[in-house]
Scaffold this motif. Structure first.
Motif, short mmCIF file in Angstrom:
data_model
loop_
_atom_site.label_atom_id
_atom_site.label_comp_id
_atom_site.label_asym_id
_atom_site.label_seq_id
_atom_site.Cartn_x
_atom_site.Cartn_y
_atom_site.Cartn_z
N THR A 254 -0.50 5.38 -0.98
CA THR A 254 0.26 4.52 -0.76
C THR A 254 0.98 3.60 -1.31
OG1 THR A 254 0.92 3.78 1.83
CG2 THR A 254 -1.14 2.78 0.60
N MET A 255 2.17 3.34 -0.94
CA MET A 255 2.90 1.48 -0.97
C MET A 255 2.60 0.87 0.51
SD MET A 255 5.31 2.69 -4.03
CE MET A 255 6.45 1.74 -4.21
N ALA A 256 1.85 -1.06 0.24
CA ALA A 256 2.52 -1.19 0.51
C ALA A 256 3.72 -1.86 1.70
CB ALA A 256 1.47 -3.06 1.05
N THR B 261 3.54 0.85 -17.17
CA THR B 261 4.20 0.36 -18.57
C THR B 261 5.92 0.66 -18.29
OG1 THR B 261 3.90 2.19 -18.86
CG2 THR B 261 2.71 0.98 -20.24
N LYS B 262 6.20 1.47 -17.13
CA LYS B 262 8.09 1.32 -17.04
C LYS B 262 8.74 -0.34 -17.60
CE LYS B 262 7.95 -0.31 -12.46
NZ LYS B 262 7.59 -0.32 -10.62
N THR B 263 10.18 0.43 -17.96
CA THR B 263 10.72 -0.04 -18.56
C THR B 263 10.48 -1.22 -20.10
OG1 THR B 263 10.36 -2.41 -17.48
CG2 THR B 263 11.25 -1.33 -16.33
N LEU C 100 2.06 9.38 -12.97
CA LEU C 100 3.70 9.54 -12.42
C LEU C 100 3.82 8.99 -11.45
CD1 LEU C 100 6.39 10.48 -13.25
CD2 LEU C 100 6.17 12.44 -12.67
N ILE C 101 4.36 7.80 -11.09
CA ILE C 101 3.93 7.09 -9.91
C ILE C 101 5.23 7.24 -9.00
CG2 ILE C 101 1.45 5.63 -11.34
CD1 ILE C 101 4.17 3.67 -11.30
N GLY C 102 6.34 7.63 -9.85
CA GLY C 102 7.70 7.43 -8.69
C GLY C 102 8.05 8.80 -8.03
N GLY D 279 -2.32 -0.65 -4.01
CA GLY D 279 -2.38 -1.88 -4.61
C GLY D 279 -1.89 -2.01 -5.37
N MET D 280 -0.73 -2.49 -5.47
CA MET D 280 0.15 -3.11 -7.10
C MET D 280 0.17 -4.97 -7.18
SD MET D 280 3.70 -0.94 -5.76
CE MET D 280 4.54 -2.67 -6.35
N SER D 281 0.67 -5.41 -8.41
CA SER D 281 0.17 -6.97 -8.60
C SER D 281 -0.16 -8.05 -7.84
CB SER D 281 1.60 -7.14 -9.46
OG SER D 281 1.36 -6.56 -10.60
N ASN D 282 0.97 -7.50 -6.88
CA ASN D 282 0.82 -8.76 -5.20
C ASN D 282 -0.19 -8.78 -4.50
OD1 ASN D 282 2.04 -6.60 -4.86
ND2 ASN D 282 4.20 -8.19 -3.95
N VAL E 133 -6.18 1.22 -8.95
CA VAL E 133 -4.59 0.17 -8.75
C VAL E 133 -3.26 0.12 -9.85
CG1 VAL E 133 -5.74 -1.49 -7.71
CG2 VAL E 133 -5.99 -2.13 -10.26
N ARG E 134 -2.52 -0.02 -9.49
CA ARG E 134 -1.20 0.37 -9.91
C ARG E 134 -0.82 -1.58 -10.84
NH1 ARG E 134 -0.32 3.60 -5.68
NH2 ARG E 134 1.25 1.72 -5.23
N LEU E 135 -1.00 -1.72 -11.98
CA LEU E 135 -0.67 -2.93 -12.33
C LEU E 135 0.95 -3.10 -13.36
CD1 LEU E 135 -3.92 -4.47 -12.28
CD2 LEU E 135 -2.80 -4.21 -10.34
N GLY E 136 1.13 -3.73 -12.77
CA GLY E 136 2.24 -4.15 -14.42
C GLY E 136 2.67 -5.53 -14.59
N THR E 137 3.37 -6.09 -13.23
CA THR E 137 3.72 -7.59 -14.01
C THR E 137 2.82 -8.46 -13.94
OG1 THR E 137 5.24 -6.97 -12.28
CG2 THR E 137 5.09 -9.11 -12.87
N ILE E 138 1.09 -8.25 -13.41
CA ILE E 138 0.55 -8.72 -13.54
C ILE E 138 0.02 -8.88 -15.17
CG2 ILE E 138 -1.00 -7.69 -12.62
CD1 ILE E 138 -2.44 -10.73 -11.27
N GLU F 202 7.12 -10.33 -16.00
CA GLU F 202 8.26 -9.79 -15.24
C GLU F 202 8.62 -8.42 -16.30
OE1 GLU F 202 8.75 -10.34 -12.11
OE2 GLU F 202 7.61 -11.53 -11.94
N ARG F 203 9.43 -7.53 -15.73
CA ARG F 203 10.55 -6.93 -16.02
C ARG F 203 11.49 -7.61 -16.37
NH1 ARG F 203 6.66 -3.92 -12.61
NH2 ARG F 203 7.70 -3.92 -10.91
N GLU F 204 12.30 -7.11 -17.21
CA GLU F 204 14.04 -7.02 -17.58
C GLU F 204 14.34 -6.26 -15.70
OE1 GLU F 204 15.71 -8.50 -20.50
OE2 GLU F 204 13.53 -9.24 -21.16
C1 LIG Z 1 6.68 -1.06 -10.55
C2 LIG Z 1 5.41 0.21 -10.03
C3 LIG Z 1 4.13 -0.61 -10.04
C4 LIG Z 1 4.25 -1.67 -10.52
O1 LIG Z 1 4.28 -2.83 -10.29
P1 LIG Z 1 3.95 -4.54 -10.18
O2 LIG Z 1 3.89 -4.91 -8.77
O3 LIG Z 1 4.48 -4.36 -11.10
O4 LIG Z 1 2.38 -4.28 -10.52
C5 LIG Z 1 3.20 0.07 -9.20
N1 LIG Z 1 3.23 1.59 -7.96
C6 LIG Z 1 4.55 1.58 -7.98
C7 LIG Z 1 5.20 3.34 -7.90
C8 LIG Z 1 5.35 1.27 -9.02
O5 LIG Z 1 6.88 1.44 -9.17
#
Ligand SMILES: *Cc1c(COP(=O)(O)O)cnc(C)c1O
Length: 232
Positions: A164-166, A37-39, A80-82, A204-207, A220-225, A229-231
């Motif tokens: 992990t982040m791809a 839900t960031k931003t 907390l993912i960042g 795993g993220m949106s893409n 799975v950490r999903l924002g955009t999908i 889109e975030r501003e």
């Molecule tokens: C923003 C973020 C996501 C989500 O990204 P989307 O591409 O919008 O799904 C997932 N993981 C981390 C660590 C992020 O900062």
């Protein structure tokens, strides 16, 4: 911002997760969606809850604090993912249920110390830089097991898996390699370290979430999908 399209977006995502689970012969209940839900305003958290989601993710302590203040500490499980700086650890501690981005021994020591002080237990995932990209934080695959050995010995801190982040690339094979490598590291850590609890793989993220699910992701950490889109 309006979130009226969330239920339909979520239904499509769940269907795709279901298909990916079928391909990998996994039960779909193993995969939890963390709505990032960031931003977005706290209304996004409430919309996520109303749509049936129970987990939300934020990447900055300041924003997590605001969101928790508005939506409520018990509204969802907060992730907390960042990256967490040590000087913000004290403030962050009461705000999250699971930290996905434990990326150094020094942060682990700080969290352990704070958890003991507060009489609580911190739950975290160790972040792995599986692709070796310089821009990414996390433990290298080579150093992970030794570092985890030290971290798992710290009181007040429970390591429940890996995140992990791809890599930033369109090359699906490299993305998949990063995920499968992280899965194998979790298996190796579980074999070697009795105090490591191999509950989660946050990948795993949106893409790239479908590949992540096929490779064993449980979060799975999903924002955009989900929210658009975030501003910038
Ligand atoms: C923003 C973020 C996501 C989500 O990204 P989307 O591409 O919008 O799904 C997932 N993981 C981390 C660590 C992020 O900062």
């Amino acid at each position: 911002m309006e979130y009226s399209s969330l239920p339909a977006r979520l239904a499509r995502v769940r269907e795709r997760i279901g298909d990916a689970c079928l391909r990998a012969s996994r039960p779909p209940e193993e995969v939890t969606i963390v709505a990032v839900t960031k931003t977005h305003p706290a209304a996004a958290v409430l919309a996520a809850r109303a749509a049936g989601l129970r987990d939300c993710g934020e990447n900055r302590v300041q924003e997590l604090e605001e969101k928790v203040g508005e939506a409520g500490r018990d509204a969802v499980r907060w992730h907390l993912i960042g990256q967490l700086q040590r000087n913000k650890a004290r403030r962050a501690l009461p705000l999250f249920d699971l930290l996905h981005s434990l990326d150094s021994l020094r942060l682990a020591q700080r969290l352990s110390q704070l958890a003991l002080e507060a009489g609580t237990e911190v739950h975290a995932l160790a972040q792995v830089n599986a692709s070796g990209e310089e821009s990414k934080s996390g433990f290298s695959p080579e150093e992970l097991i030794d570092a985890l050995g030290e971290i798992c010995a710290l009181p007040g801190l429970r390591v429940e898996g890996l995140m992990t982040m791809a890599p930033f690339t369109d090359d699906e094979r490299r993305v998949r390699d990063a995920f499968s490598r992280t899965r194998r590291l979790r298996e190796e850590a579980a074999r070697q370290l009795p105090a490591f609890r191999p509950l989660h793989l946050s990948m795993g993220m949106s893409n790239d979430y479908e590949a992540a699910v096929e490779e064993g992701s449980t979060l799975v950490r999903l924002g955009t999908i989900l929210f658009g889109e975030r501003e910038a």
